[in-house]
Design a protein around this motif. Structure first.
Motif, short mmCIF file in Angstrom:
data_model
loop_
_atom_site.label_atom_id
_atom_site.label_comp_id
_atom_site.label_asym_id
_atom_site.label_seq_id
_atom_site.Cartn_x
_atom_site.Cartn_y
_atom_site.Cartn_z
N GLU A 45 31.14 23.57 38.66
CA GLU A 45 32.70 23.54 39.13
C GLU A 45 32.84 22.34 38.80
O GLU A 45 32.46 21.08 39.08
N LEU A 46 34.23 22.17 38.21
CA LEU A 46 34.81 21.00 37.52
C LEU A 46 35.91 20.81 38.15
O LEU A 46 36.72 21.63 38.37
N ASP A 47 36.29 19.52 38.53
CA ASP A 47 37.42 19.13 39.34
C ASP A 47 37.75 17.58 39.10
O ASP A 47 36.78 16.77 38.91
N LYS A 48 38.98 17.10 39.46
CA LYS A 48 39.25 15.68 39.43
C LYS A 48 38.91 15.43 40.69
O LYS A 48 38.84 15.93 41.93
N LEU A 49 38.66 14.06 40.99
CA LEU A 49 38.23 13.34 42.08
C LEU A 49 39.57 12.58 42.70
O LEU A 49 40.25 11.73 41.59
N PRO A 101 40.19 3.03 63.77
CA PRO A 101 41.69 3.16 63.24
C PRO A 101 42.22 4.40 63.36
O PRO A 101 41.68 5.38 63.61
N ALA A 102 43.74 4.25 63.15
CA ALA A 102 44.80 5.41 63.30
C ALA A 102 44.51 6.04 62.12
O ALA A 102 45.09 7.25 62.19
N GLN A 103 44.19 5.77 61.03
CA GLN A 103 44.28 6.43 59.91
C GLN A 103 42.73 6.41 59.28
O GLN A 103 42.11 5.30 59.30
N LEU A 104 42.59 7.35 58.24
CA LEU A 104 41.46 7.38 57.58
C LEU A 104 41.53 7.76 56.16
O LEU A 104 42.38 8.28 55.71
N SER A 105 40.56 7.02 55.12
CA SER A 105 40.81 7.34 53.67
C SER A 105 39.77 8.61 53.58
O SER A 105 38.56 8.37 53.78
N ILE A 106 40.13 9.50 52.86
CA ILE A 106 39.20 10.70 52.30
C ILE A 106 39.12 10.89 50.81
O ILE A 106 40.39 10.65 50.23
N SER A 107 38.09 11.08 50.18
CA SER A 107 37.94 11.26 48.82
C SER A 107 37.06 12.45 48.34
O SER A 107 36.22 12.73 49.14
N GLY A 108 37.52 13.16 47.24
CA GLY A 108 36.62 14.31 47.13
C GLY A 108 37.34 14.85 46.00
O GLY A 108 38.49 14.66 45.43
N PRO A 109 37.14 16.34 45.70
CA PRO A 109 37.73 17.23 44.65
C PRO A 109 39.13 17.40 45.17
O PRO A 109 39.48 17.37 46.38
N SER A 110 40.13 17.15 44.17
CA SER A 110 41.48 17.43 44.48
C SER A 110 42.05 18.67 45.09
O SER A 110 42.75 18.97 45.99
N ARG A 111 41.20 19.80 44.67
CA ARG A 111 41.68 20.87 45.30
C ARG A 111 41.46 21.45 46.47
O ARG A 111 41.84 22.08 47.46
N ASN A 132 31.32 17.66 48.76
CA ASN A 132 31.58 16.34 47.93
C ASN A 132 32.80 15.46 48.63
O ASN A 132 33.34 14.74 48.11
N VAL A 133 33.34 16.04 49.88
CA VAL A 133 34.44 15.27 50.48
C VAL A 133 33.85 14.12 51.41
O VAL A 133 32.81 14.31 52.09
N THR A 134 34.16 13.00 51.14
CA THR A 134 33.62 11.75 51.77
C THR A 134 34.94 11.13 52.79
O THR A 134 35.95 11.19 52.53
N PHE A 135 34.46 10.31 53.59
CA PHE A 135 35.64 9.53 54.64
C PHE A 135 35.03 8.32 54.75
O PHE A 135 33.95 7.88 54.34
N SER A 136 36.16 7.42 54.65
CA SER A 136 36.02 6.03 54.55
C SER A 136 35.14 5.51 55.63
O SER A 136 34.88 4.04 55.59
#
Length: 446
Positions: free
Chosen positions: A139-143, A172-182, A228-232
């Motif tokens: 599976e391919l996607d942008k991060l 904190p009141a906000q969180l950064s998440i990263s992972g596949p754009s889909r 592969n979704v990660t949280f800050s």
């Protein structure tokens, strides 16, 4: 003598020939052994198998596709079979083998079935190998990365008696998440979830055990285990506020200009009949909750208004789940009658002592009397006080302005009757020097 010498010479030649043959044989055997050793050590092919070798998702440039595409799924393991020399066989181990897939020339996100290739460490070059399975799904996607707002959920936190759980605030009141754009692009809100189980009687800080993701429509997003979704942050602090709570009956707070009106004469019900209120400031919660109802609201052009909805307004926290209540007037003996008051029946009050004269320019007004039918038919204008309060008139007020009329009854026998009007009285304001030359409808003096 001569014969004896010849015989000895022949013996020496035979002995030397025999020694030479032995030496040649030994040399041949050594050469054969050397050839055999070199052949076995360097040229014979051995078969070597490695099981459960993990396929790499990060094997250099070949694992970055065009448009910054990345492998976002786990590829699993394979069996690698090598046909290699004895020399390579003895020095290669499982950690020297890197199975991978080549995505360098792929341009679009999606799923692909790709062949598994193998790289080797230690400058080993082996071209004769076999991979099982030879094909894997990729599976391919942008991060991508985004910042989202945090809410909190602590389903097992309960309040002690007389208390209720208020707001739950994340720090904190906000969180950064990263992972596949889909996946990341669909996440609109993240909820910090705590599995703590407590009964609280005061505000307390707890900590999250995990996160739940939701779409813009507040639908839950089920993240696969290998998404592969990660949280800050792995955990956040949740401040759970605990409020004082009380359930009280809803009562009517009738507003009227007649201080003698008997508010208890009105029979009514509210639906719902109770409201649950909470306070996070220590503010006292009264034993009842009053809904303001102007007696003017209970009559219109069609007669008595027996039912009406009212908004619930409070500085406290409404925990009841509704913001409106339904009022129903249960009195069945009420009637409505119209009465006209002339200019002379209107009584200005609190007239300002200034440089102006105030004149009532309205000739008459129509009022409505609401109450028991046996009483309202006998009422005349002389039974009423029709007061016009001018105490709040400002010097900048327009020369002609409208003002309300406060209606009340002079006799307490009419305490179950109320009077209302939709009309305002016009007051004309003129400087005293001008008013002396005019003929007003009715001058008002202080």
């Amino acid at each position: 003598m001569k014969f004896k010498k010849l015989k000895n010479a022949n013996k020496r030649e035979i002995l030397e020939s025999r020694n030479n043959a032995i030496m040649i044989a030994l040399a041949f055997i050594c050469a054969l052994l050397t050839w055999y050793f070199v052949k076995v050590k360097f040229y014979d092919l051995n078969t070597k198998e490695f099981y459960n070798v993990e396929i790499s998702t990060d094997a250099g440039d070949t694992n970055t596709g065009e448009n910054d595409l990345k492998i976002i799924n786990q590829l699993g393991t394979v069996k690698v079979t090598l046909n290699c020399s004895s020399k390579d066989s003895t020095r290669i181990g499982k950690n020297d083998i890197i199975p991978y897939v080549d995505i360098e020339n792929l341009k679009h996100a999606g799923e692909y079935n790709l062949a598994v290739k193998v790289k080797f460490l230690k400058n080993i070059e082996i071209s004769d190998y076999k991979v099982s399975p030879p094909i894997v799904k990729v599976e391919l996607d942008k991060l991508t990365e985004k910042v989202v707002n945090l809410t909190a959920d602590a389903p097992n936190i309960k309040a002690a008696d007389g208390k209720t759980i208020g707001d739950k605030v994340c720090t904190p009141a906000q969180l950064s998440i990263s992972g596949p754009s889909r996946i990341v692009d669909t996440i609109s809100r993240v909820e910090a979830v705590s599995e703590s189980s407590k009964i609280l009687d005061s505000t307390e800080i707890i900590y999250s055990d995990g996160f739940s993701c939701y779409t813009e429509d507040d639908l839950p997003i089920n993240l696969p285990q290998n998404s592969n979704v990660t949280f800050s942050s792995k955990t956040v602090a949740i401040t759970v506020s605990v409020l004082t709570q009380k359930t009280v009956p809803i009562v009517a707070s009738f507003e009227t200009t007649d201080p003698n009106f008997d508010k208890s004469s009105l029979d009514y019900t509210f639906t719902p009949g109770e409201i649950t209120l909470a306070s996070d400031t220590g503010e006292t919660i009264n034993d009842s909750f009053g809904v303001k109802i102007s007696l003017r609201d209970l009559v219109d052009e069609n007669g008595i208004v027996y039912e009406k909805d009212y908004n619930v307004k409070t500085n406290l926290i409404n925990k009841s789940g509704f913001d409106k209540v339904h009022f129903k007037l249960n009195n069945t003996n009420l009637g409505v009658r119209e009465l006209t008051l002339s200019n002379s029946n209107l009584h200005p009050m609190q007239v300002p002592s200034d440089d102006y004269d105030y004149t009532i320019s309205t000739e008459k007004i129509t009022i409505k009397l609401i109450g028991p039918r046996t009483l309202i038919n006998d009422i005349t204008a002389s039974d009423l006080n029709a007061d016009i309060n001018l105490s709040n008139v400002e010097s900048e007020t327009l020369m002609v302005f409208p003002i309300d009329v406060d209606l009340s009854f002079k006799d307490e026998k009419y305490s179950t009757v109320w009077a209302v009007t939709d009309q305002k009285v016009n007051i004309k304001k003129t400087p005293k020097s001008e008013s002396a030359t005019q003929a007003p409808n009715r001058n008002v003096t202080s």
